[in-house]
Design an enzyme around this catalytic site. Sequence first.
Site, PDB file in Angstrom:
ATOM      1  N   CYS A   1     -10.636   3.114  -0.116  1.00 30.40           N
ATOM      2  CA  CYS A   1      -9.436   3.183  -0.056  1.00 30.40           C
ATOM      3  C   CYS A   1      -9.060   2.585   1.329  1.00 30.40           C
ATOM      4  O   CYS A   1     -10.378   3.098   2.388  1.00 30.40           O
ATOM      5  CB  CYS A   1      -9.483   4.825  -0.105  1.00 30.40           C
ATOM      6  N   THR A   2      -8.350   2.085   0.986  1.00 26.75           N
ATOM      7  CA  THR A   2      -8.315   1.046   2.416  1.00 26.75           C
ATOM      8  C   THR A   2      -7.245   1.841   3.364  1.00 26.75           C
ATOM      9  O   THR A   2      -7.460   1.566   5.193  1.00 26.75           O
ATOM     10  CB  THR A   2      -7.177  -0.143   1.968  1.00 26.75           C
ATOM     11  N   HIS A   3      -7.122   3.128   2.977  1.00 26.00           N
ATOM     12  CA  HIS A   3      -7.482   3.869   4.972  1.00 26.00           C
ATOM     13  C   HIS A   3      -8.356   4.064   5.646  1.00 26.00           C
ATOM     14  O   HIS A   3      -7.997   4.915   6.482  1.00 26.00           O
ATOM     15  CB  HIS A   3      -5.857   5.247   4.210  1.00 26.00           C
TER      16      HIS A   3
ATOM     17  N   CYS B   1      -4.181  -1.341  -2.423  1.00 27.44           N
ATOM     18  CA  CYS B   1      -4.466  -0.365  -2.036  1.00 27.44           C
ATOM     19  C   CYS B   1      -4.799   0.379  -3.595  1.00 27.44           C
ATOM     20  O   CYS B   1      -4.951  -0.157  -4.365  1.00 27.44           O
ATOM     21  CB  CYS B   1      -3.142   0.384  -2.661  1.00 27.44           C
ATOM     22  N   ASN B   2      -6.541   0.416  -3.422  1.00 29.66           N
ATOM     23  CA  ASN B   2      -7.306   0.673  -4.577  1.00 29.66           C
ATOM     24  C   ASN B   2      -6.843   1.781  -4.946  1.00 29.66           C
ATOM     25  O   ASN B   2      -6.915   2.086  -6.735  1.00 29.66           O
ATOM     26  CB  ASN B   2      -8.697   1.319  -4.479  1.00 29.66           C
ATOM     27  N   THR B   3      -6.093   2.934  -4.571  1.00 28.08           N
ATOM     28  CA  THR B   3      -5.282   3.454  -5.775  1.00 28.08           C
ATOM     29  C   THR B   3      -4.497   3.505  -6.667  1.00 28.08           C
ATOM     30  O   THR B   3      -4.407   3.375  -7.722  1.00 28.08           O
ATOM     31  CB  THR B   3      -4.992   5.716  -5.099  1.00 28.08           C
TER      32      THR B   3
ATOM     33  N   ASP C   1       0.683  -0.941   0.276  1.00 28.06           N
ATOM     34  CA  ASP C   1      -0.049   0.209   0.024  1.00 28.06           C
ATOM     35  C   ASP C   1       1.092   0.799  -0.044  1.00 28.06           C
ATOM     36  O   ASP C   1       1.640   0.745   0.467  1.00 28.06           O
ATOM     37  CB  ASP C   1      -0.872  -0.249   1.229  1.00 28.06           C
ATOM     38  N   SER C   2       0.128   2.732  -0.436  1.00 29.06           N
ATOM     39  CA  SER C   2       0.309   3.664  -0.117  1.00 29.06           C
ATOM     40  C   SER C   2       1.477   3.896   0.965  1.00 29.06           C
ATOM     41  O   SER C   2       2.803   4.717   1.291  1.00 29.06           O
ATOM     42  CB  SER C   2       0.531   4.412  -0.767  1.00 29.06           C
TER      43      SER C   2
ATOM     44  N   TYR D   1      -0.644   8.421  -2.409  1.00 25.73           N
ATOM     45  CA  TYR D   1      -0.866   8.429  -3.624  1.00 25.73           C
ATOM     46  C   TYR D   1      -1.994   9.217  -4.329  1.00 25.73           C
ATOM     47  O   TYR D   1      -1.736  10.038  -4.942  1.00 25.73           O
ATOM     48  CB  TYR D   1      -0.721   6.738  -3.931  1.00 25.73           C
ATOM     49  N   GLY D   2      -3.096   9.723  -3.127  1.00 29.71           N
ATOM     50  CA  GLY D   2      -4.418   9.202  -4.000  1.00 29.71           C
ATOM     51  C   GLY D   2      -4.795  11.307  -4.913  1.00 29.71           C
ATOM     52  O   GLY D   2      -5.386  11.269  -5.843  1.00 29.71           O
TER      53      GLY D   2
HETATM   54  N1  DGL Z   1      -4.868   3.173   0.599  1.00 30.82           N
HETATM   55  C1  DGL Z   1      -4.676   3.983  -0.347  1.00 30.82           C
HETATM   56  C2  DGL Z   1      -5.994   3.630  -1.144  1.00 30.82           C
HETATM   57  O1  DGL Z   1      -6.986   2.402  -0.754  1.00 30.82           O
HETATM   58  C3  DGL Z   1      -4.321   5.350  -1.109  1.00 30.82           C
HETATM   59  C4  DGL Z   1      -4.097   6.388  -0.030  1.00 30.82           C
HETATM   60  C5  DGL Z   1      -2.783   7.019  -0.799  1.00 30.82           C
HETATM   61  O2  DGL Z   1      -2.383   7.346  -0.434  1.00 30.82           O
HETATM   62  O3  DGL Z   1      -4.284   8.216  -1.287  1.00 30.82           O
HETATM   63  O4  DGL Z   1      -6.385   4.075  -2.200  1.00 30.82           O
END
Ligand code: DGL
Length: 260
Positions: free
Chosen positions: A180-182, A70-72, A7-8, A39-40
Amino acid sequence: MKVAFFDSGIGGLSVLHHAMKILPNEEFIFYADEDNVPYGTKTQEQVLGYVDSAFKFLVAQDVGAIVVACNTATSAAVRAMREKYSLPIVGMEPAIKRALDLFPARKVLVTATEITIRGEKIQALIDRLNAREFAELRALSELVEFAERMEFNSATVENYLREEFSAYDFSEFSSVVLGCTHFNYFKDTMRKILPTHIKFLDGNAGTLNYLIKLANLKADAESKKLPRVEYFYSGRKVTSTKELARLEKYLRRLDEMYLI
Ligand code: DGL
């Protein structure tokens, strides 16, 4: 098998946390790209570059499969990584299908980062599900930085979410998809703000089911055994007690969020 979760940042721990419950016999590597999070809000090209470096590192660790937790990164880079590497690669998919299968009559609010929301992948998913009228999309990118700072339920976080959610009449909605996993860290704060009928859905179980199938793993949700996990920040092994305690704190918060 050694499986990497990438993940990011610390969002992917929510997928690892679930994996630790159901895959006690595997070995895990968790890679958080702490040098480049978030990352987003970056460009797709930047994210592709970050993911490429992380994959180089992970493939050299001799892993049998990589979960892009990480979805992004999934949205921006998973296709390119599948073209480049032949090992099983599993990405995240926002749980829109599950939301609509469970609650077909109501809308779903899909929350994610800006890249994911703007990306072709999510649009293609919505078209495939014929869900144009049923899915509304909202970027909640700031939550990523709040999560990285371990700020989950301060007044600032609460006000931010109240403001973002004030655009919707939630009587029309069944659920909020955490794309988003966060975002899993904020379920208690969201619960406080949103009407009680709103359910939270994430893609963690779907991703792990796919991993189990693709890598031919054996799930065992009853075992009390804890799998071995090694942690890396942007390719550097995490060994300091302070940082390991930080990661442990996130995992304990996820224990609480899991119940919501
Ligand atoms: N955890 C990431 C996701 O699932 C992205 C978070 C990020 O770095 O913006 O999208």
